[in-house]
Write a protein that holds these residues in place. Structure first.
Motif, PDB file in Angstrom:
ATOM      1  N   ILE A   4       0.913  -1.210   0.135  1.00 13.12           N
ATOM      2  CA  ILE A   4       0.079   0.009  -0.072  1.00 13.12           C
ATOM      3  C   ILE A   4       0.967   1.320  -0.045  1.00 13.12           C
ATOM      4  N   ARG A   5       0.226   2.410  -0.380  1.00 12.92           N
ATOM      5  CA  ARG A   5       1.041   3.438  -0.469  1.00 12.92           C
ATOM      6  C   ARG A   5       1.437   4.160   0.771  1.00 12.92           C
ATOM      7  N   LYS A   6       2.609   4.944   0.883  1.00 10.63           N
ATOM      8  CA  LYS A   6       2.923   5.492   1.988  1.00 10.63           C
ATOM      9  C   LYS A   6       2.836   6.941   1.614  1.00 10.63           C
ATOM     10  N   ASN A   7       2.387   7.622   2.647  1.00 18.38           N
ATOM     11  CA  ASN A   7       2.169   9.300   2.374  1.00 18.38           C
ATOM     12  C   ASN A   7       3.697   9.831   2.549  1.00 18.38           C
ATOM     13  N   SER A   8       4.298   9.445   3.425  1.00 19.37           N
ATOM     14  CA  SER A   8       5.679   9.792   3.720  1.00 19.37           C
ATOM     15  C   SER A   8       6.317   8.665   4.669  1.00 19.37           C
ATOM     16  N   GLY A   9       7.861   8.746   4.657  1.00 18.53           N
ATOM     17  CA  GLY A   9       8.455   7.691   5.133  1.00 18.53           C
ATOM     18  C   GLY A   9       9.821   7.354   4.481  1.00 18.53           C
ATOM     19  N   GLU A  10      10.949   6.681   5.044  1.00 18.08           N
ATOM     20  CA  GLU A  10      12.024   6.418   4.405  1.00 18.08           C
ATOM     21  C   GLU A  10      12.426   4.925   4.708  1.00 18.08           C
ATOM     22  N   LEU A  11      12.924   4.176   4.029  1.00 17.90           N
ATOM     23  CA  LEU A  11      13.566   3.126   4.301  1.00 17.90           C
ATOM     24  C   LEU A  11      15.047   2.951   4.061  1.00 17.90           C
ATOM     25  N   PHE A  12      15.719   2.198   4.837  1.00 19.02           N
ATOM     26  CA  PHE A  12      17.053   2.095   4.645  1.00 19.02           C
ATOM     27  C   PHE A  12      17.315   0.527   4.980  1.00 19.02           C
ATOM     28  N   VAL A  13      17.836  -0.200   3.871  1.00 19.07           N
ATOM     29  CA  VAL A  13      18.267  -1.615   4.023  1.00 19.07           C
ATOM     30  C   VAL A  13      19.978  -1.598   3.750  1.00 19.07           C
ATOM     31  N   ASP A  14      20.658  -2.273   5.066  1.00 20.46           N
ATOM     32  CA  ASP A  14      22.084  -2.032   4.901  1.00 20.46           C
ATOM     33  C   ASP A  14      22.391  -0.929   4.862  1.00 20.46           C
ATOM     34  N   GLY A  15      22.037  -0.160   5.264  1.00 21.48           N
ATOM     35  CA  GLY A  15      22.563   1.586   5.348  1.00 21.48           C
ATOM     36  C   GLY A  15      22.070   2.268   4.263  1.00 21.48           C
ATOM     37  N   ARG A  16      21.474   1.565   3.094  1.00 19.96           N
ATOM     38  CA  ARG A  16      21.504   2.289   1.978  1.00 19.96           C
ATOM     39  C   ARG A  16      19.939   2.800   2.135  1.00 19.96           C
ATOM     40  N   LYS A  17      19.714   3.850   1.317  1.00 17.55           N
ATOM     41  CA  LYS A  17      17.983   4.207   1.056  1.00 17.55           C
ATOM     42  C   LYS A  17      17.567   3.586   0.174  1.00 17.55           C
ATOM     43  N   VAL A  18      16.380   2.824   0.325  1.00 15.25           N
ATOM     44  CA  VAL A  18      15.858   2.107  -0.841  1.00 15.25           C
ATOM     45  C   VAL A  18      14.444   2.796  -1.231  1.00 15.25           C
ATOM     46  N   THR A  19      14.127   2.587  -2.349  1.00 13.60           N
ATOM     47  CA  THR A  19      12.655   3.204  -2.655  1.00 13.60           C
ATOM     48  C   THR A  19      11.873   2.075  -2.921  1.00 13.60           C
ATOM     49  N   ILE A  20      10.844   1.911  -2.318  1.00 15.63           N
ATOM     50  CA  ILE A  20       9.973   0.710  -2.362  1.00 15.63           C
ATOM     51  C   ILE A  20       8.384   1.242  -2.831  1.00 15.63           C
ATOM     52  N   LYS A  21       8.171   0.981  -3.934  1.00 16.87           N
ATOM     53  CA  LYS A  21       6.790   1.493  -4.352  1.00 16.87           C
ATOM     54  C   LYS A  21       5.863   0.346  -4.568  1.00 16.87           C
ATOM     55  N   SER A  22       6.506  -0.973  -4.643  1.00 17.84           N
ATOM     56  CA  SER A  22       5.724  -2.259  -4.985  1.00 17.84           C
ATOM     57  C   SER A  22       6.329  -3.388  -4.353  1.00 17.84           C
ATOM     58  N   PRO A  23       5.560  -4.396  -4.212  1.00 19.93           N
ATOM     59  CA  PRO A  23       6.310  -5.576  -3.544  1.00 19.93           C
ATOM     60  C   PRO A  23       7.610  -5.918  -4.324  1.00 19.93           C
ATOM     61  N   ALA A  24       7.370  -5.761  -5.685  1.00 16.09           N
ATOM     62  CA  ALA A  24       8.433  -6.163  -6.625  1.00 16.09           C
ATOM     63  C   ALA A  24       9.776  -5.648  -6.120  1.00 16.09           C
ATOM     64  N   ASP A  25       9.739  -4.150  -5.545  1.00 19.46           N
ATOM     65  CA  ASP A  25      10.696  -3.453  -5.293  1.00 19.46           C
ATOM     66  C   ASP A  25      11.290  -3.971  -3.755  1.00 19.46           C
ATOM     67  N   ALA A  26      10.253  -4.294  -3.121  1.00 16.71           N
ATOM     68  CA  ALA A  26      10.822  -4.800  -1.676  1.00 16.71           C
ATOM     69  C   ALA A  26      11.383  -6.591  -1.927  1.00 16.71           C
ATOM     70  N   ILE A  27      10.813  -7.074  -2.796  1.00 17.65           N
ATOM     71  CA  ILE A  27      11.457  -8.223  -2.904  1.00 17.65           C
ATOM     72  C   ILE A  27      12.938  -8.229  -3.255  1.00 17.65           C
ATOM     73  N   ARG A  28      12.961  -7.348  -4.338  1.00 18.55           N
ATOM     74  CA  ARG A  28      14.434  -6.895  -4.794  1.00 18.55           C
ATOM     75  C   ARG A  28      15.379  -6.355  -3.563  1.00 18.55           C
ATOM     76  N   ALA A  29      14.661  -5.717  -2.667  1.00 16.91           N
ATOM     77  CA  ALA A  29      15.609  -5.239  -1.411  1.00 16.91           C
ATOM     78  C   ALA A  29      15.756  -6.434  -0.464  1.00 16.91           C
ATOM     79  N   GLY A  30      15.346  -7.655  -0.812  1.00 17.40           N
ATOM     80  CA  GLY A  30      15.416  -8.814   0.443  1.00 17.40           C
ATOM     81  C   GLY A  30      14.329  -8.766   1.274  1.00 17.40           C
ATOM     82  N   ILE A  31      13.237  -8.198   0.919  1.00 18.36           N
ATOM     83  CA  ILE A  31      12.323  -8.337   2.185  1.00 18.36           C
ATOM     84  C   ILE A  31      11.060  -9.248   1.597  1.00 18.36           C
ATOM     85  N   ALA A  32      10.596 -10.008   2.609  1.00 18.74           N
ATOM     86  CA  ALA A  32       9.491 -10.922   2.133  1.00 18.74           C
ATOM     87  C   ALA A  32       8.448 -10.548   3.167  1.00 18.74           C
ATOM     88  N   LEU A  33       7.077 -10.910   2.817  1.00 13.81           N
ATOM     89  CA  LEU A  33       5.813 -10.568   3.642  1.00 13.81           C
ATOM     90  C   LEU A  33       4.842 -11.926   3.550  1.00 13.81           C
TER      91      LEU A  33
END
Ligand SMILES: Nc1ncnc2c1ncn2[C@@H]1O[C@H](COP(=O)(O)OP(=O)(O)OP(=O)(O)O)[C@@H](O)[C@H]1O
Ligand SMILES: [Mg+2]
Length: 507
Positions: A313-342
């Motif tokens: 779902i869409r965030k109105n604001s907020g930032e995410l860092f994985v391994d110290g690097r900022k990642v932009t997650i706009k879809s589950p595909a982005d999250a999966i690429r960043a190593g996240i599973a739900l």
């Protein structure tokens, strides 16, 4: 007063291709009782009740059904309803694009001069809506209701049929504690009227608080039938799993290492209420090897928080860092690429496909990893799937079986396997053990611990406080979308979680 037997099932045997689902089962219910039906995932509970409700016609099984001593041969569900049997199915089958009232009276609309009498229907529906404590209008589309509200509609629908025997297949899985309480007060009322309520549930607390008797099934057989005062939780559990369960929560602390993910100031707008946020300015960090629990009441924004992190779902604001690097997650595909599973709580809306095999479902999320130069490495995939399949103890003749042929809890295990297959850095579990039997729960806990030991960071949302407390290294509590408190493992108690969850901790 001696209670009267209202229903008997005798020598029921039911086979599916490759599976003996019910093996000469005898089962009976008395008028005016709440009867709990317990057993591991795949034990045959739903199948037995579907035979009673006529979902499986007379020709599809062996054995006899007697209602008040008379043999009944149901060829379909309508016939069983006429005999006074109503069933609420485990997989809710509702019409999302129809109104609450239409769902309650599905197919049984009163007509005036050939035209559906909407006014009558809405008025009548209102009564049942009040009875089950649903807060929705009869004209509301079902799609706009939460899963728990939809469940209450299903219950209302069953009540309109005036049943003598009411079967509820895991009715409280999607309900909040308050809604469950309300449901049980309805069941106690029905019981006083002489109705037999048969309740399938994995929550033994509910059984002991409400049932008069309990029947335990294992591997398609009835193992025991006892009055509540003759049995105990330990006894039921060992009858279900066929052995003594030693430690239920196998928590060991894995070494907790560096921060793997930082979530900063996440805000998500409320889906319906304007000018309101369902998640408001939540920040936290997560370390490798850590199991971070998230507690809070239903509606506190827990699922929305992780859904936003995962890009569902869409965030109105907020930032995410994985391994110290900022990642932009706009879809589950982005999250999966960043190593996240739900792993979500609701297997029906996402995650899995009923018409595909277990193997395909498990492999779904990891096709990329398994394919080299676009070619699926069939052997490697199969071996990995087989390993997870047996590790999780999924009850099915093999991995080629279609998912829709599995029992509810076994489908949930497939969802979990699917994400484990992907070897994520960060594994988010939203109510991972909902609808899962005690034996498999312990198995899932063990897997969580071993993943944490491998350095995977785990976030677990759970409404079951004992589970949350026993398995987490740290617990965050959300209340009304905000982070209300954080508790270290040593200081975590049910009282403290509830205090923060109800916001008393902050006053
Ligand atoms: N339509 C079907 N086709 C093939 N096999 C099936 C079908 N429905 C159920 N089974 C099998 O029959 C057995 C009993 O399943 P059932 O759904 O009755 O279990 P259950 O006790 O309700 O489990 P749960 O607690 O997971 O809901 C399982 O091995 C299941 O895979
Ligand atoms: Mg079932």
């Amino acid at each position: 007063m001696e209670k009267q037997i209202i229903m008997q099932m005798k020598h029921i045997t039911k086979r599916f291709p490759g599976v003996l689902a019910l093996d000469d089962v005898n089962f009976e219910a008395y008028a005016g009782e709440i009867l709990a039906l317990c057993g591991e995932n795949g034990a045959g509970k739903s199948t037995l009740m579907k035979i009673l409700s006529g979902s499986y016609p007379r020709s599809a099984y062996e054995g006899k059904i007697l209602i008040e001593g008379k043999e009944c041969r149901f060829t379909d569900t309508e016939k069983s309803e006429r005999a006074g049997i109503a069933m609420i199915y485990q997989e809710i089958s509702m019409h999302l694009d129809e109104t609450v009232a239409e769902n309650i009276f599905m197919g049984r609309w009163k007509k005036k001069k050939g035209i559906i009498d909407w006014k009558w229907m809405n008025q009548e529906a209102q009564e049942y809506i009040a009875m089950v404590g649903l807060r929705a209008r009869p004209q509301e589309l079902l799609r706009n209701l939460s899963t728990s509200q939809q469940q209450l509609v299903a219950i209302a629908r069953a009540l309109t049929k005036n049943p003598r025997i009411l079967v509820l297949d895991e009715p409280t899985s999607p309900l909040t504690i308050q809604e469950s309480d309300k449901l049980f007060s309805i069941l106690h009322r029905l019981k006083k009227k002489g109705i037999a309520c048969i309740l399938i549930t994995h929550k033994l607390g509910e059984v002991f608080a409400n049932a008069d008797r309990v029947v335990v099934m294992r591997d398609g057989r009835t193992i025991s039938a006892s009055r509540m005062e003759e049995t105990s939780e330990d006894k039921i559990v060992s009858e279900m799993v066929g052995r003594k369960m030693e430690s239920y929560y196998p928590k060991e602390t894995a070494p907790i290492k560096e921060v793997v993910m930082e979530v900063k100031n996440v805000t998500v707008a409320h889906p319906y209420a304007a000018n309101k946020n369902i998640v408001e300015d939540v920040s936290f960090s997560l370390r490798k090897g850590e199991i971070l629990g998230i507690g809070g009441l239903v509606g506190a924004g827990r699922s929305e928080l992780v859904d936003a992190v995962f890009g569902k779902i869409r965030k109105n604001s907020g930032e995410l860092f994985v391994d110290g690097r900022k990642v932009t997650i706009k879809s589950p595909a982005d999250a999966i690429r960043a190593g996240i599973a739900l792993v979500t709580e609701d297997r029906k809306t996402d995650g899995i496909v009923g018409g595909l095999s277990i193997r395909h479902n498990i492999a779904l999320a990891s096709l990329r990893e398994l394919s080299g130069y676009g070619i699926m490495k069939g052997k490697k995939e199969k071996a990995k799937v087989e390993e997870l399949f047996s590790r999780m103890g999924i009850k099915a003749p093999g991995t080629e079986v279609l998912l829709q042929q599995l029992s509810g809890g076994n489908q949930q295990k497939v969802v979990l396997c699917k994400w484990l297959m992907r070897k994520p850095k960060i594994l988010i579990l939203d109510e991972p053990t909902r609808g899962i039997d005690v034996g498999a729960k312990a198995e899932i806990y063990k897997i969580m611990v071993s993943l944490a030991k491998e350095g995977i960071a785990i976030i677990m949302i759970s409404s079951e406080l004992p589970e949350l407390i026993s398995m987490s290294d740290r617990v965050l509590v959300l209340a009304e979308g905000k982070l209300a408190g954080e508790l270290a493992r040593e200081e975590c108690t049910q009282e403290k979680i509830m205090m923060y969850a109800t916001n008393i901790g902050n006053q």
